[in-house]
Write a protein that holds these residues in place. Structure first.
Motif, PDB file in Angstrom:
ATOM      1  N   LEU A  58       0.756  -1.189   0.103  1.00 12.94           N
ATOM      2  CA  LEU A  58       0.116  -0.089  -0.063  1.00 12.94           C
ATOM      3  C   LEU A  58       0.823   1.382   0.005  1.00 12.94           C
ATOM      4  CD1 LEU A  58      -2.808  -0.904   2.410  1.00 12.94           C
ATOM      5  CD2 LEU A  58      -2.993  -0.854   0.100  1.00 12.94           C
ATOM      6  N   TYR A  59       1.972   1.140   0.541  1.00 13.39           N
ATOM      7  CA  TYR A  59       2.875   2.254   0.817  1.00 13.39           C
ATOM      8  C   TYR A  59       3.377   2.628  -0.719  1.00 13.39           C
ATOM      9  CZ  TYR A  59       6.642   5.627   1.996  1.00 13.39           C
ATOM     10  OH  TYR A  59       7.416   7.057   1.746  1.00 13.39           O
ATOM     11  N   ASN A  60       3.996   1.419  -1.067  1.00  9.09           N
ATOM     12  CA  ASN A  60       4.877   1.755  -2.471  1.00  9.09           C
ATOM     13  C   ASN A  60       4.053   2.014  -3.532  1.00  9.09           C
ATOM     14  OD1 ASN A  60       7.156   1.362  -1.152  1.00  9.09           O
ATOM     15  ND2 ASN A  60       7.135  -1.009  -1.484  1.00  9.09           N
ATOM     16  N   GLU A  61       2.804   1.300  -3.560  1.00  9.21           N
ATOM     17  CA  GLU A  61       1.723   1.665  -4.726  1.00  9.21           C
ATOM     18  C   GLU A  61       0.859   2.851  -4.696  1.00  9.21           C
ATOM     19  OE1 GLU A  61       1.624  -0.124  -7.809  1.00  9.21           O
ATOM     20  OE2 GLU A  61       3.467  -1.236  -7.069  1.00  9.21           O
ATOM     21  N   PHE A  62       0.457   2.938  -3.541  1.00  8.56           N
ATOM     22  CA  PHE A  62      -0.450   4.196  -3.026  1.00  8.56           C
ATOM     23  C   PHE A  62      -0.221   5.117  -2.254  1.00  8.56           C
ATOM     24  CE2 PHE A  62      -2.959   0.269  -4.107  1.00  8.56           C
ATOM     25  CZ  PHE A  62      -3.284   0.599  -5.528  1.00  8.56           C
ATOM     26  N   LEU A  63       1.051   4.983  -1.833  1.00  7.67           N
ATOM     27  CA  LEU A  63       1.819   6.097  -0.765  1.00  7.67           C
ATOM     28  C   LEU A  63       0.848   6.380   0.421  1.00  7.67           C
ATOM     29  CD1 LEU A  63       3.280   8.961  -3.114  1.00  7.67           C
ATOM     30  CD2 LEU A  63       4.370   6.954  -1.888  1.00  7.67           C
ATOM     31  N   LEU A  64       0.342   5.292   0.698  1.00  5.90           N
ATOM     32  CA  LEU A  64      -0.698   5.119   2.015  1.00  5.90           C
ATOM     33  C   LEU A  64       0.152   4.704   3.165  1.00  5.90           C
ATOM     34  CD1 LEU A  64      -3.859   3.558   0.704  1.00  5.90           C
ATOM     35  CD2 LEU A  64      -3.698   5.777   1.315  1.00  5.90           C
ATOM     36  N   THR A  65       0.522   5.438   4.250  1.00  6.59           N
ATOM     37  CA  THR A  65       1.235   5.187   5.420  1.00  6.59           C
ATOM     38  C   THR A  65       0.186   4.399   6.420  1.00  6.59           C
ATOM     39  OG1 THR A  65       1.172   7.205   6.384  1.00  6.59           O
ATOM     40  CG2 THR A  65       3.020   6.871   4.991  1.00  6.59           C
ATOM     41  N   GLY A  66       0.653   3.238   6.783  1.00  4.81           N
ATOM     42  CA  GLY A  66      -0.157   2.696   7.770  1.00  4.81           C
ATOM     43  C   GLY A  66       0.364   3.033   9.084  1.00  4.81           C
ATOM     44  N   GLY A  67       1.348   2.817   9.660  1.00  4.96           N
ATOM     45  CA  GLY A  67       1.739   3.141  10.876  1.00  4.96           C
ATOM     46  C   GLY A  67       1.400   2.094  11.854  1.00  4.96           C
ATOM     47  N   PRO A  68       1.770   2.187  13.256  1.00  2.00           N
ATOM     48  CA  PRO A  68       1.511   1.196  14.160  1.00  2.00           C
ATOM     49  C   PRO A  68      -0.266   1.113  14.427  1.00  2.00           C
ATOM     50  CG  PRO A  68       3.089   2.639  15.115  1.00  2.00           C
ATOM     51  CD  PRO A  68       2.667   3.269  13.586  1.00  2.00           C
ATOM     52  N   PRO A  69      -1.091   1.879  14.429  1.00  2.00           N
ATOM     53  CA  PRO A  69      -2.453   1.449  14.425  1.00  2.00           C
ATOM     54  C   PRO A  69      -3.105   0.929  13.495  1.00  2.00           C
ATOM     55  CG  PRO A  69      -2.113   3.961  15.281  1.00  2.00           C
ATOM     56  CD  PRO A  69      -0.895   3.515  14.698  1.00  2.00           C
ATOM     57  N   TRP A  70      -3.010   1.199  12.293  1.00  2.00           N
ATOM     58  CA  TRP A  70      -3.505   0.717  11.035  1.00  2.00           C
ATOM     59  C   TRP A  70      -2.861  -0.719  10.940  1.00  2.00           C
ATOM     60  CZ3 TRP A  70      -2.378   2.110   5.331  1.00  2.00           C
ATOM     61  CH2 TRP A  70      -3.528   1.329   4.523  1.00  2.00           C
ATOM     62  N   LEU A  71      -1.514  -0.757  11.185  1.00  2.00           N
ATOM     63  CA  LEU A  71      -0.680  -2.209  10.921  1.00  2.00           C
ATOM     64  C   LEU A  71      -1.235  -3.293  11.839  1.00  2.00           C
ATOM     65  CD1 LEU A  71       1.554  -3.534   9.528  1.00  2.00           C
ATOM     66  CD2 LEU A  71       2.878  -2.803  11.278  1.00  2.00           C
ATOM     67  N   TRP A  72      -1.628  -2.749  13.233  1.00  2.00           N
ATOM     68  CA  TRP A  72      -2.189  -3.941  13.955  1.00  2.00           C
ATOM     69  C   TRP A  72      -3.703  -4.126  13.701  1.00  2.00           C
ATOM     70  CZ3 TRP A  72       0.649  -6.712  16.709  1.00  2.00           C
ATOM     71  CH2 TRP A  72       2.111  -6.574  16.886  1.00  2.00           C
ATOM     72  N   VAL A  73      -4.499  -3.473  13.086  1.00  2.00           N
ATOM     73  CA  VAL A  73      -5.715  -3.740  12.763  1.00  2.00           C
ATOM     74  C   VAL A  73      -5.558  -4.848  11.311  1.00  2.00           C
ATOM     75  CG1 VAL A  73      -7.630  -2.933  11.273  1.00  2.00           C
ATOM     76  CG2 VAL A  73      -6.861  -1.762  13.219  1.00  2.00           C
ATOM     77  N   GLU A  74      -4.559  -4.621  10.444  1.00  2.00           N
ATOM     78  CA  GLU A  74      -4.237  -5.571   9.599  1.00  2.00           C
ATOM     79  C   GLU A  74      -3.728  -6.831  10.309  1.00  2.00           C
ATOM     80  OE1 GLU A  74      -1.353  -3.820   6.841  1.00  2.00           O
ATOM     81  OE2 GLU A  74      -2.731  -2.296   6.172  1.00  2.00           O
ATOM     82  N   ILE A  75      -3.011  -6.780  11.013  1.00  2.00           N
ATOM     83  CA  ILE A  75      -2.320  -7.955  11.813  1.00  2.00           C
ATOM     84  C   ILE A  75      -3.436  -8.888  12.240  1.00  2.00           C
ATOM     85  CG2 ILE A  75      -0.797  -8.863  13.450  1.00  2.00           C
ATOM     86  CD1 ILE A  75       1.223  -6.762  13.101  1.00  2.00           C
ATOM     87  N   TYR A  76      -4.424  -8.099  13.046  1.00  2.00           N
ATOM     88  CA  TYR A  76      -5.669  -9.083  13.812  1.00  2.00           C
ATOM     89  C   TYR A  76      -6.409  -9.489  12.605  1.00  2.00           C
ATOM     90  CZ  TYR A  76      -3.692  -8.622  18.319  1.00  2.00           C
ATOM     91  OH  TYR A  76      -2.921  -8.867  19.334  1.00  2.00           O
ATOM     92  N   ALA A  77      -6.607  -8.678  11.446  1.00  2.00           N
ATOM     93  CA  ALA A  77      -7.321  -9.269  10.379  1.00  2.00           C
ATOM     94  C   ALA A  77      -6.799 -10.609   9.930  1.00  2.00           C
ATOM     95  CB  ALA A  77      -7.528  -8.297   9.353  1.00  2.00           C
ATOM     96  N   PHE A  78      -5.411 -10.607   9.691  1.00  2.00           N
ATOM     97  CA  PHE A  78      -5.004 -11.721   9.113  1.00  2.00           C
ATOM     98  C   PHE A  78      -4.842 -12.716  10.071  1.00  2.00           C
ATOM     99  CE2 PHE A  78      -3.270  -8.712   5.767  1.00  2.00           C
ATOM    100  CZ  PHE A  78      -3.325  -9.636   4.568  1.00  2.00           C
ATOM    101  N   LEU A  79      -4.569 -12.448  11.590  1.00  3.55           N
ATOM    102  CA  LEU A  79      -4.752 -13.327  12.298  1.00  3.55           C
ATOM    103  C   LEU A  79      -5.992 -14.128  12.371  1.00  3.55           C
ATOM    104  CD1 LEU A  79      -3.199 -12.155  15.703  1.00  3.55           C
ATOM    105  CD2 LEU A  79      -2.281 -14.028  14.369  1.00  3.55           C
ATOM    106  N   TYR A  80      -7.171 -13.571  12.040  1.00  2.00           N
ATOM    107  CA  TYR A  80      -8.163 -14.065  11.631  1.00  2.00           C
ATOM    108  C   TYR A  80      -8.516 -15.034  10.735  1.00  2.00           C
ATOM    109  CZ  TYR A  80     -13.458 -15.000  12.113  1.00  2.00           C
ATOM    110  OH  TYR A  80     -14.632 -15.902  12.164  1.00  2.00           O
ATOM    111  N   VAL A  81      -8.000 -14.615   9.779  1.00  3.19           N
ATOM    112  CA  VAL A  81      -7.933 -15.516   8.434  1.00  3.19           C
ATOM    113  C   VAL A  81      -7.075 -16.641   8.763  1.00  3.19           C
ATOM    114  CG1 VAL A  81      -6.996 -15.609   6.033  1.00  3.19           C
ATOM    115  CG2 VAL A  81      -8.256 -13.537   6.724  1.00  3.19           C
ATOM    116  N   GLN A  82      -5.854 -16.638   9.505  1.00  2.82           N
ATOM    117  CA  GLN A  82      -5.098 -17.810   9.859  1.00  2.82           C
ATOM    118  C   GLN A  82      -5.874 -18.537  10.852  1.00  2.82           C
ATOM    119  OE1 GLN A  82      -1.272 -16.647  11.292  1.00  2.82           O
ATOM    120  NE2 GLN A  82      -1.647 -18.151  12.947  1.00  2.82           N
ATOM    121  N   ALA A  83      -6.800 -17.962  11.631  1.00  2.00           N
ATOM    122  CA  ALA A  83      -7.706 -18.777  12.414  1.00  2.00           C
ATOM    123  C   ALA A  83      -8.592 -19.790  11.745  1.00  2.00           C
ATOM    124  CB  ALA A  83      -8.143 -18.005  13.582  1.00  2.00           C
ATOM    125  N   VAL A  84      -9.243 -18.876  10.777  1.00  4.72           N
ATOM    126  CA  VAL A  84     -10.363 -19.583   9.774  1.00  4.72           C
ATOM    127  C   VAL A  84      -9.619 -20.813   9.143  1.00  4.72           C
ATOM    128  CG1 VAL A  84     -11.689 -19.200   7.909  1.00  4.72           C
ATOM    129  CG2 VAL A  84     -11.755 -17.721   9.411  1.00  4.72           C
TER     130      VAL A  84
END
Length: 103
Positions: A58-84
């Motif tokens: 997202l940063y390289n393609e769209f110059l969106l910076t996630g930062g720690p709060p957004w990154l942890w939302v992504e991590i927990y979303a992927f943790l849920y996918v991993q749990a599924v």
């Protein structure tokens, strides 16, 4: 053994899926807070790698910076996918093992 369509939907909120998500999420959070050793992050490694790759994309393609709060939302979303995925594998194995053996 393929899952029936109604079974694949139930995997999303199955007790195994929710249990795996609760355990992995707790271990990642406790490790991040320093309560558990950093090695405990290993249980969430696939989700953390996926979130970091998405954040980098997202940063390289769209110059969106996630930062720690957004990154942890992504991590927990992927943790849920991993749990599924773990829940689906457990359901598939349970269905496979519960079938009678024909001799």
């Amino acid at each position: 053994m393929a899952l029936h369509p109604d079974q694949s939907v139930s995997v999303l909120v199955a007790p195994v899926t929710l249990g795996v998500f609760a355990v992995t999420g707790s271990l990642v959070a406790l490790s991040e807070w320093g309560i558990l050793p950093r090695e405990a992050l290993l249980v969430g490694a696939p989700a953390i790698v996926a979130a970091l790759l998405l954040d980098t994309f997202l940063y390289n393609e769209f110059l969106l910076t996630g930062g720690p709060p957004w990154l942890w939302v992504e991590i927990y979303a992927f943790l849920y996918v991993q749990a599924v995925v773990v829940g689906a594998i457990a359901s598939g194995l349970r269905a496979y093992w519960s079938q009678p053996i024909d001799g």
